[in-house]
Design an enzyme around this catalytic site. Structure first.
Site, PDB file in Angstrom:
ATOM      1  N   LYS A  47      53.906  -5.712  32.783  1.00 48.50           N
ATOM      2  CA  LYS A  47      55.237  -5.086  32.790  1.00 48.50           C
ATOM      3  C   LYS A  47      55.349  -4.094  31.642  1.00 48.50           C
ATOM      4  CE  LYS A  47      59.072  -6.186  30.988  1.00 48.50           C
ATOM      5  NZ  LYS A  47      59.396  -4.790  30.679  1.00 48.50           N
ATOM      6  N   GLY A  51      55.825  -6.031  21.080  1.00 55.08           N
ATOM      7  CA  GLY A  51      57.175  -5.472  21.006  1.00 55.08           C
ATOM      8  C   GLY A  51      57.818  -5.854  19.691  1.00 55.08           C
ATOM      9  N   GLU A  95      52.412  -9.684  19.316  1.00 54.70           N
ATOM     10  CA  GLU A  95      52.123  -8.560  18.410  1.00 54.70           C
ATOM     11  C   GLU A  95      53.454  -7.874  18.152  1.00 54.70           C
ATOM     12  OE1 GLU A  95      49.432  -7.991  16.924  1.00 54.70           O
ATOM     13  OE2 GLU A  95      47.789  -8.797  18.132  1.00 54.70           O
ATOM     14  N   CYS A 143      53.472   0.676  15.239  1.00 54.98           N
ATOM     15  CA  CYS A 143      53.706  -0.621  14.571  1.00 54.98           C
ATOM     16  C   CYS A 143      53.043  -0.644  13.202  1.00 54.98           C
ATOM     17  CB  CYS A 143      53.221  -1.766  15.451  1.00 54.98           C
ATOM     18  SG  CYS A 143      51.510  -1.633  15.957  1.00 54.98           S
ATOM     19  N   GLU A 173      62.360  -2.152   9.451  1.00 49.91           N
ATOM     20  CA  GLU A 173      61.338  -1.347  10.132  1.00 49.91           C
ATOM     21  C   GLU A 173      62.022  -0.121  10.714  1.00 49.91           C
ATOM     22  OE1 GLU A 173      59.694  -2.660  13.928  1.00 49.91           O
ATOM     23  OE2 GLU A 173      57.751  -1.828  13.362  1.00 49.91           O
TER      24      GLU A 173
HETATM   25  P1  NAD Z   1      61.124  -4.500  22.593  1.00 47.52           P
HETATM   26  O1  NAD Z   1      60.860  -5.833  22.009  1.00 47.52           O
HETATM   27  O2  NAD Z   1      62.512  -4.041  22.757  1.00 47.52           O
HETATM   28  O3  NAD Z   1      60.479  -4.418  24.060  1.00 47.52           O
HETATM   29  C1  NAD Z   1      59.124  -4.705  24.285  1.00 47.52           C
HETATM   30  C2  NAD Z   1      58.948  -5.190  25.710  1.00 47.52           C
HETATM   31  O4  NAD Z   1      59.620  -6.450  25.853  1.00 47.52           O
HETATM   32  C3  NAD Z   1      59.529  -4.268  26.788  1.00 47.52           C
HETATM   33  O5  NAD Z   1      58.627  -4.244  27.871  1.00 47.52           O
HETATM   34  C4  NAD Z   1      60.817  -4.982  27.165  1.00 47.52           C
HETATM   35  O6  NAD Z   1      61.244  -4.700  28.465  1.00 47.52           O
HETATM   36  C5  NAD Z   1      60.407  -6.431  27.043  1.00 47.52           C
HETATM   37  N1  NAD Z   1      61.519  -7.373  26.886  1.00 47.52           N
HETATM   38  C6  NAD Z   1      62.829  -7.126  26.642  1.00 47.52           C
HETATM   39  N2  NAD Z   1      63.520  -8.281  26.573  1.00 47.52           N
HETATM   40  C7  NAD Z   1      62.623  -9.277  26.752  1.00 47.52           C
HETATM   41  C8  NAD Z   1      62.734 -10.693  26.761  1.00 47.52           C
HETATM   42  N3  NAD Z   1      63.889 -11.318  26.559  1.00 47.52           N
HETATM   43  N4  NAD Z   1      61.606 -11.397  26.955  1.00 47.52           N
HETATM   44  C9  NAD Z   1      60.426 -10.802  27.145  1.00 47.52           C
HETATM   45  N5  NAD Z   1      60.265  -9.464  27.151  1.00 47.52           N
HETATM   46  C10 NAD Z   1      61.363  -8.701  26.965  1.00 47.52           C
HETATM   47  O7  NAD Z   1      60.240  -3.509  21.724  1.00 47.52           O
HETATM   48  P2  NAD Z   1      60.232  -1.921  21.774  1.00 47.52           P
HETATM   49  O8  NAD Z   1      61.474  -1.451  21.123  1.00 47.52           O
HETATM   50  O9  NAD Z   1      59.894  -1.482  23.168  1.00 47.52           O
HETATM   51  O10 NAD Z   1      58.947  -1.594  20.876  1.00 47.52           O
HETATM   52  C11 NAD Z   1      59.015  -1.322  19.518  1.00 47.52           C
HETATM   53  C12 NAD Z   1      58.612  -2.528  18.711  1.00 47.52           C
HETATM   54  O11 NAD Z   1      57.317  -2.953  19.089  1.00 47.52           O
HETATM   55  C13 NAD Z   1      58.520  -2.237  17.218  1.00 47.52           C
HETATM   56  O12 NAD Z   1      59.073  -3.302  16.486  1.00 47.52           O
HETATM   57  C14 NAD Z   1      57.025  -2.160  16.968  1.00 47.52           C
HETATM   58  O13 NAD Z   1      56.630  -2.407  15.647  1.00 47.52           O
HETATM   59  C15 NAD Z   1      56.527  -3.181  17.917  1.00 47.52           C
HETATM   60  N6  NAD Z   1      55.108  -2.976  18.205  1.00 47.52           N
HETATM   61  C16 NAD Z   1      54.189  -3.875  17.727  1.00 47.52           C
HETATM   62  C17 NAD Z   1      52.841  -3.667  17.938  1.00 47.52           C
HETATM   63  C18 NAD Z   1      51.793  -4.619  17.436  1.00 47.52           C
HETATM   64  O14 NAD Z   1      50.674  -4.581  17.923  1.00 47.52           O
HETATM   65  N7  NAD Z   1      52.095  -5.497  16.491  1.00 47.52           N
HETATM   66  C19 NAD Z   1      52.426  -2.523  18.634  1.00 47.52           C
HETATM   67  C20 NAD Z   1      53.383  -1.632  19.087  1.00 47.52           C
HETATM   68  C21 NAD Z   1      54.720  -1.869  18.868  1.00 47.52           C
END
Ligand code: NAD
Length: 467
Positions: A168, A219, A241, A275, A371
């Site tokens: 997804k 995320g 992650e 990230c 962040e």
């Molecule tokens: P987010 O957490 O809002 O969304 C990430 C994903 O989770 C999306 O696909 C979203 O639809 C899904 N999601 C939303 N609600 C959910 C739920 N209740 N349960 C499961 N999944 C759900 O993150 P974002 O704003 O899309 O991404 C940015 C964040 O991701 C930043 O904090 C960044 O640091 C982090 N990130 C971490 C890494 C890593 O490898 N550590 C890499 C890239 C980004």
């Protein structure tokens, strides 16, 4: 562009609803996108569950061949995938095509790995062997900053280990992933890889679905906590992650101008939506002014614009919510430090914010402690390296960090004191498929990439035979 389809049980299907995907450089609708219903999520999980027994019994060689075939298709179509990615995500076209090539390379890397059984003891009294078995259906959830490469952290490893997948992408960046699904759909048996798109409403459903055995999530930390809670009932495996607030600690013995260039690149790539971007620069007093001046010069010279335009170095923020959040953090920072470059949005359409440098700021305010995930870098003064490490470690996050010095022994020693999953010396944010990656503290749980990342898609089994 399009039409885009979901991939469920080997078939390209429409969503039960449609949604708009917006180009963040123009704020115009880029394309319509299928939106899966809960029933379609259930169909995708059921297809993955049905495909699991046969896929898990295929040989490693068959699965490796599938990964190589997928790698070839991604490579051959990288220009098209990159163009879609630029328009939905915002990043410059060169970076977007590079991300597609990177995804191809990650599939190829995992095709080179094995999961050999290991004999732990072979004695007159017993034979003990350690094996790695696939888990079942994997739910793979990806954010909007690097849709293709972060997908490739998960999908090839999960497939190689013999699992089946429901993937997804994020609601604002589903298109390149859906196009990829269309391109590779015949390279795997039906149901082995299913790709659905949602309006940010199905991640929780996937997480708590009883037939999903593991969630591999990338995320934000806040959503990661929800994933952990949602997975608890069925005690499913999770890899998280999550976010970061990486500190770069720059000692006084480096060349300020040269190092500023590298810190700038580490902070502003993908307009800071990385990230493991440098999110806090701790700079020694002796070179503080020179570093600030050079960072400001680089920020002033940066070319921002639509990622499809030639010469663009930095694209827009990916979505309005993130854009407004970053503008709010910049406004807050004005009362805690001095903005010496950038400082706000550009006029006209698109979620553009100029690269922003804030000096004479310290810990204890939003820009340093949160962040920011956008193109704004706080530069913080220090005089004692141990104190800088302590301040870096005081963050609840622990994804990456870096030490910059010409004294490699001192840097090596300080690196060992950093409370983060990765520490770089004289560079920042270098990832490779063979190097395990994961976060400490609020930055995550578990590991992706490398042999450790592959092992996380398996269940360890011990076979212990009496003699
Ligand atoms: P987010 O957490 O809002 O969304 C990430 C994903 O989770 C999306 O696909 C979203 O639809 C899904 N999601 C939303 N609600 C959910 C739920 N209740 N349960 C499961 N999944 C759900 O993150 P974002 O704003 O899309 O991404 C940015 C964040 O991701 C930043 O904090 C960044 O640091 C982090 N990130 C971490 C890494 C890593 O490898 N550590 C890499 C890239 C980004």
């Amino acid at each position: 562009m399009g039409p885009f389809k979901l991939l469920i049980d080997g078939k390209l299907v429409d969503g039960d609803a449609v949604m708009d995907v917006v180009n963040p450089a123009t704020e115009e609708v880029l394309s319509q996108c299928p939106r899966a219903s809960k029933a379609q999520l259930d169909q995708a999980v059921a297809a993955a569950k049905a495909a699991f027994p046969a896929w898990s019994r295929t040989s490693m060689d068959e699965r490796k061949a599938a990964l190589v075939a997928i790698a070839d298709v991604i490579q051959a179509n990288a220009p098209e995938l990159g163009r879609i990615l630029t328009q939905e995500q915002g990043k410059p076209i060169g970076d977007a095509v590079g991300e597609a090539y990177g995804a191809s390379a990650f599939f190829r890397y995992f095709a080179s790995l094995d999961l050999p059984a290991k004999v732990l003891e072979d004695s007159p009294t017993r034979k003990v062997e350690q094996r790695r078995r696939p888990l079942g259906v994997i739910g793979a959830i990806v954010p909007w900053n690097f849709p293709l490469i972060l997908m490739a952290f998960k999908v090839p490893a999960a497939l190689l280990a013999g699992n089946t997948i429901v993937l997804k992408p994020a609601a604002t960046t589903p298109l390149a992933t859906l196009r990829l699904a269309e391109l590779i759909k015949d390279l795997l048996p039906p149901g082995v890889l299913n790709v659905i798109a949602d309006a940010n409403d199905l991640g929780g459903e996937l997480t708590k679905h009883p037939d999903v055995r593991k969630i591999s999530f990338t995320g934000s930390t806040e959503t990661g906590k929800k994933v952990m809670a949602g997975a608890a009932e069925a005690l499913k495996r999770i890899t998280l992650e999550l976010g970061g607030n990486d500190a770069a600690i720059v000692l006084g013995d480096v060349d300020a101008k040269e190092t500023a260039g590298k810190i700038f690149a580490g902070a502003f790539q993908n307009s800071g939506q990385v990230c493991i971007a440098v999110k806090r620069a701790y700079v020694h007093d002796s070179i503080y002014d020179a570093m600030c001046a050079e960072l400001a010069r680089l920020a002033d010279e940066a070319v921002i614009g639509d990622g499809l335009e030639q010469g663009t170095q930095f694209g827009p923020l990916q979505n309005r919510m993130q854009y407004e959040k970053v503008l709010g953090i910049i406004e807050d920072a004005r009362s805690h430090g001095t903005v010496i470059a950038g400082g706000g949005a550009t006029p006209g359409k698109g979620y553009f914010i100029r690269p922003t440098i804030v000096r004479d700021i310290t810990d204890g305010n939003r820009l340093v402690d949160e962040e920011q995930f956008g193109p704004v870098l706080p530069v913080i003064r220090f005089s004692d390296a141990g104190d800088a490490v302590a301040r870096a470690n005081a963050s609840p996050w622990g994804l990456g960090g870096s030490i910059w010095s010409n004294d490699l022994d001192a840097a090596w020693d300080l690196a060992g004191q950093m409370d983060s999953g990765s520490v770089w010396i004289n560079k920042h944010a270098e990832l490779a498929p063979n190097i395990p990656f994961g976060g400490a503290k609020f930055s995550g749980l578990g590991t992706e990439l490398g042999e450790e990342g592959l092992a996380e898609f398996t269940q360890l089994q011990i076979v212990n035979m009496a003699r």
